[in-house]
Design an enzyme around this catalytic site. Structure first.
Site, PDB file in Angstrom:
ATOM      1  N   SER A 127     -47.623 166.224 -92.027  1.00  0.00           N
ATOM      2  CA  SER A 127     -48.264 164.984 -91.575  1.00  0.00           C
ATOM      3  C   SER A 127     -47.849 163.756 -92.391  1.00  0.00           C
ATOM      4  O   SER A 127     -48.670 162.880 -92.673  1.00  0.00           O
ATOM      5  CB  SER A 127     -49.789 165.134 -91.547  1.00  0.00           C
ATOM      6  OG  SER A 127     -50.166 166.179 -90.660  1.00  0.00           O
ATOM      7  N   GLU A 170     -43.583 178.025 -89.572  1.00  0.00           N
ATOM      8  CA  GLU A 170     -43.664 178.474 -88.172  1.00  0.00           C
ATOM      9  C   GLU A 170     -42.789 179.710 -87.952  1.00  0.00           C
ATOM     10  O   GLU A 170     -43.132 180.587 -87.159  1.00  0.00           O
ATOM     11  CB  GLU A 170     -43.287 177.314 -87.233  1.00  0.00           C
ATOM     12  CG  GLU A 170     -44.410 176.287 -87.181  1.00  0.00           C
ATOM     13  CD  GLU A 170     -43.986 174.852 -86.976  1.00  0.00           C
ATOM     14  OE1 GLU A 170     -42.846 174.600 -86.535  1.00  0.00           O
ATOM     15  OE2 GLU A 170     -44.808 173.957 -87.267  1.00  0.00           O
ATOM     16  N   ASN A 195     -37.382 167.238 -88.872  1.00  0.00           N
ATOM     17  CA  ASN A 195     -37.356 168.552 -88.218  1.00  0.00           C
ATOM     18  C   ASN A 195     -37.912 168.345 -86.806  1.00  0.00           C
ATOM     19  O   ASN A 195     -39.116 168.204 -86.631  1.00  0.00           O
ATOM     20  CB  ASN A 195     -38.224 169.531 -89.020  1.00  0.00           C
ATOM     21  CG  ASN A 195     -38.372 170.879 -88.324  1.00  0.00           C
ATOM     22  OD1 ASN A 195     -37.717 171.139 -87.309  1.00  0.00           O
ATOM     23  ND2 ASN A 195     -39.231 171.728 -88.856  1.00  0.00           N
ATOM     24  N   TRP A 196     -37.002 168.327 -85.851  1.00  0.00           N
ATOM     25  CA  TRP A 196     -37.429 168.018 -84.471  1.00  0.00           C
ATOM     26  C   TRP A 196     -38.174 169.183 -83.829  1.00  0.00           C
ATOM     27  O   TRP A 196     -38.750 169.034 -82.763  1.00  0.00           O
ATOM     28  CB  TRP A 196     -36.209 167.650 -83.617  1.00  0.00           C
ATOM     29  CG  TRP A 196     -35.533 166.365 -84.009  1.00  0.00           C
ATOM     30  CD1 TRP A 196     -35.842 165.552 -85.060  1.00  0.00           C
ATOM     31  CD2 TRP A 196     -34.420 165.737 -83.344  1.00  0.00           C
ATOM     32  NE1 TRP A 196     -34.997 164.463 -85.088  1.00  0.00           N
ATOM     33  CE2 TRP A 196     -34.120 164.565 -84.050  1.00  0.00           C
ATOM     34  CE3 TRP A 196     -33.646 166.072 -82.218  1.00  0.00           C
ATOM     35  CZ2 TRP A 196     -33.076 163.702 -83.670  1.00  0.00           C
ATOM     36  CZ3 TRP A 196     -32.610 165.218 -81.843  1.00  0.00           C
ATOM     37  CH2 TRP A 196     -32.336 164.047 -82.562  1.00  0.00           C
ATOM     38  N   LYS A 197     -38.108 170.354 -84.436  1.00  0.00           N
ATOM     39  CA  LYS A 197     -38.750 171.558 -83.862  1.00  0.00           C
ATOM     40  C   LYS A 197     -38.276 171.746 -82.423  1.00  0.00           C
ATOM     41  O   LYS A 197     -37.113 171.478 -82.130  1.00  0.00           O
ATOM     42  CB  LYS A 197     -40.275 171.463 -84.011  1.00  0.00           C
ATOM     43  CG  LYS A 197     -40.683 171.193 -85.471  1.00  0.00           C
ATOM     44  CD  LYS A 197     -42.147 171.353 -85.734  1.00  0.00           C
ATOM     45  CE  LYS A 197     -42.439 171.071 -87.206  1.00  0.00           C
ATOM     46  NZ  LYS A 197     -43.826 171.282 -87.587  1.00  0.00           N
ATOM     47  N   GLY A 217     -48.775 169.268 -88.777  1.00  0.00           N
ATOM     48  CA  GLY A 217     -49.175 168.933 -87.409  1.00  0.00           C
ATOM     49  C   GLY A 217     -50.667 168.747 -87.224  1.00  0.00           C
ATOM     50  O   GLY A 217     -51.151 168.675 -86.098  1.00  0.00           O
ATOM     51  N   GLY A 225     -42.030 166.300 -89.372  1.00  0.00           N
ATOM     52  CA  GLY A 225     -42.100 166.884 -88.036  1.00  0.00           C
ATOM     53  C   GLY A 225     -42.365 165.806 -87.003  1.00  0.00           C
ATOM     54  O   GLY A 225     -41.471 165.068 -86.597  1.00  0.00           O
ATOM     55  N   GLY A 226     -43.607 165.693 -86.582  1.00  0.00           N
ATOM     56  CA  GLY A 226     -43.985 164.793 -85.485  1.00  0.00           C
ATOM     57  C   GLY A 226     -43.423 163.389 -85.598  1.00  0.00           C
ATOM     58  O   GLY A 226     -42.884 162.835 -84.617  1.00  0.00           O
ATOM     59  N   HIS A 262     -39.283 178.158 -92.675  1.00  0.00           N
ATOM     60  CA  HIS A 262     -40.353 177.266 -92.221  1.00  0.00           C
ATOM     61  C   HIS A 262     -41.599 178.098 -91.911  1.00  0.00           C
ATOM     62  O   HIS A 262     -41.486 179.223 -91.424  1.00  0.00           O
ATOM     63  CB  HIS A 262     -39.910 176.486 -90.974  1.00  0.00           C
ATOM     64  CG  HIS A 262     -40.863 175.369 -90.650  1.00  0.00           C
ATOM     65  ND1 HIS A 262     -42.024 175.592 -89.957  1.00  0.00           N
ATOM     66  CD2 HIS A 262     -40.845 174.058 -90.969  1.00  0.00           C
ATOM     67  CE1 HIS A 262     -42.679 174.440 -89.845  1.00  0.00           C
ATOM     68  NE2 HIS A 262     -41.984 173.491 -90.456  1.00  0.00           N
ATOM     69  N   GLU A 304     -44.535 172.666 -98.002  1.00  0.00           N
ATOM     70  CA  GLU A 304     -45.255 172.328 -96.781  1.00  0.00           C
ATOM     71  C   GLU A 304     -46.534 173.161 -96.703  1.00  0.00           C
ATOM     72  O   GLU A 304     -46.497 174.305 -96.229  1.00  0.00           O
ATOM     73  CB  GLU A 304     -44.396 172.619 -95.548  1.00  0.00           C
ATOM     74  CG  GLU A 304     -43.098 171.848 -95.500  1.00  0.00           C
ATOM     75  CD  GLU A 304     -42.613 171.636 -94.061  1.00  0.00           C
ATOM     76  OE1 GLU A 304     -42.357 170.487 -93.713  1.00  0.00           O
ATOM     77  OE2 GLU A 304     -42.524 172.605 -93.293  1.00  0.00           O
TER      78      GLU A 304
HETATM   79  P1  13P Z   1     -45.586 167.413 -89.193  1.00  0.00           P
HETATM   80  O1  13P Z   1     -44.906 166.245 -89.870  1.00  0.00           O
HETATM   81  O2  13P Z   1     -45.635 167.275 -87.704  1.00  0.00           O
HETATM   82  O3  13P Z   1     -46.921 167.712 -89.814  1.00  0.00           O
HETATM   83  O4  13P Z   1     -44.666 168.695 -89.446  1.00  0.00           O
HETATM   84  C1  13P Z   1     -44.251 168.974 -90.737  1.00  0.00           C
HETATM   85  C2  13P Z   1     -43.233 170.045 -90.681  1.00  0.00           C
HETATM   86  O5  13P Z   1     -43.541 171.187 -90.349  1.00  0.00           O
HETATM   87  C3  13P Z   1     -41.837 169.696 -90.982  1.00  0.00           C
HETATM   88  O6  13P Z   1     -41.052 170.818 -91.110  1.00  0.00           O
END
Ligand code: 13P
Length: 250
Positions: A212, A97, A9-11, A173, A233-234, A95, A167
């Site tokens: 993470s 977010e 997930n590149w956000k 993050g 994510g990251g 998600h 999640e």
């Molecule tokens: P991180 O891997 O950066 O913690 O993000 C997880 C995430 O929200 C994937 O959708």
């Protein structure tokens, strides 16, 4: 036997040049990925670019969201049939977010899930508790509520054609991963809740962990019986790290 799925997930990250470098780095290492299905979910404007870069590879394309509406006067929205037409296979919905920053409720998330499936996309439904919910012992209650909102709308059989991502919000993050045991406990709870309605659907359902995930903790997470991969994510923004997570399933 469920297959591992690793989805990036590149956000809100990317650029034409950056995406090209990232995707070519991922594709260069795909021959070492033996046991995982792989997907990437770039921001909307880059979907056609990334689709073309992925062409001929096994890596699938996904969106980070989709509108619950099919068409009409909804400025700024992107509809699931558009995403399907552009080449998406998956669509992330719900998600944390989206839920926390954009006020998306369980009901909206369920409508988005339904719209994604109707368009032929495979929704990746995110669920997970806040830190205070974990601390006050309501993790299962929260996850059950988020899950039930969808199952009640689409019906249990439709869950067969979906992916769930657990999640925990406190792990996203933050560098704080849920321990493999903490994650497994919630994954087992999710599967058993689905199994209570349909054991066959539960058995086949891929339940990903997100929060993470890194190359050095992925293998331990993926080894758990109810953890079927990761939503990353990251670490999905770096080809070497992302591939390190994909090969953790080997
Ligand atoms: P991180 O891997 O950066 O913690 O993000 C997880 C995430 O929200 C994937 O959708």
């Amino acid at each position: 036997m469920r297959k591992i799925l690793v989805a990036g997930n590149w956000k809100l990250n990317g650029s034409l040049a950056g995406n090209e470098a990232l995707v070519s780095g991922i594709l260069a290492g795909m021959s070492n990925v033996q046991n995982a299905d792989v997907a990437v979910c770039p921001p909307y404007p880059y979907l056609p670019q990334v689709r073309d870069l992925l062409s001929g590879s096994a890596v699938k394309l996904g969106s980070q969201d989709n509108s619950e509406h099919e068409q009409g006067a909804y400025t700024g929205e992107v509809a699931a049939p558009m995403l399907k037409e552009i080449g998406c296979h998956y669509a992330i919905v719900g998600h944390s977010e989206r839920r926390s920053l954009y006020g998306e409720t369980d009901a909206i998330t369920a409508s988005k899930f339904e719209a994604a499936q109707k368009a032929g996309l495979v929704p990746i439904l995110c669920v997970g508790e806040l830190l205070e919910e974990r601390e006050n012992g309501t993790t299962e209650e929260v996850v059950a509520r988020q899950l039930d909102a969808v199952v009640d709308l689409v019906g249990i059989a439709a869950m067969a054609n979906s992916v769930i991502a657990y999640e925990p919000v406190w792990a996203i993050g933050t560098g704080k991963t849920a321990s493999p045991e903490q994650a497994q406990a919630v994954h087992e709870f999710i599967r058993s809740r689905i199994a209570a309605q349909d054991a066959g659907v539960a058995e086949g359902l891929q339940i990903l962990y997100g929060g993470s995930v890194k190359p050095d903790n992925a293998a331990e997470l993926f080894a758990k019986p109810d953890i079927d991969g990761g939503l990353i994510g990251g670490a999905s923004l770096n080809a070497e790290d992302f591939l390190g997570i994909c090969t953790a399933a080997n």
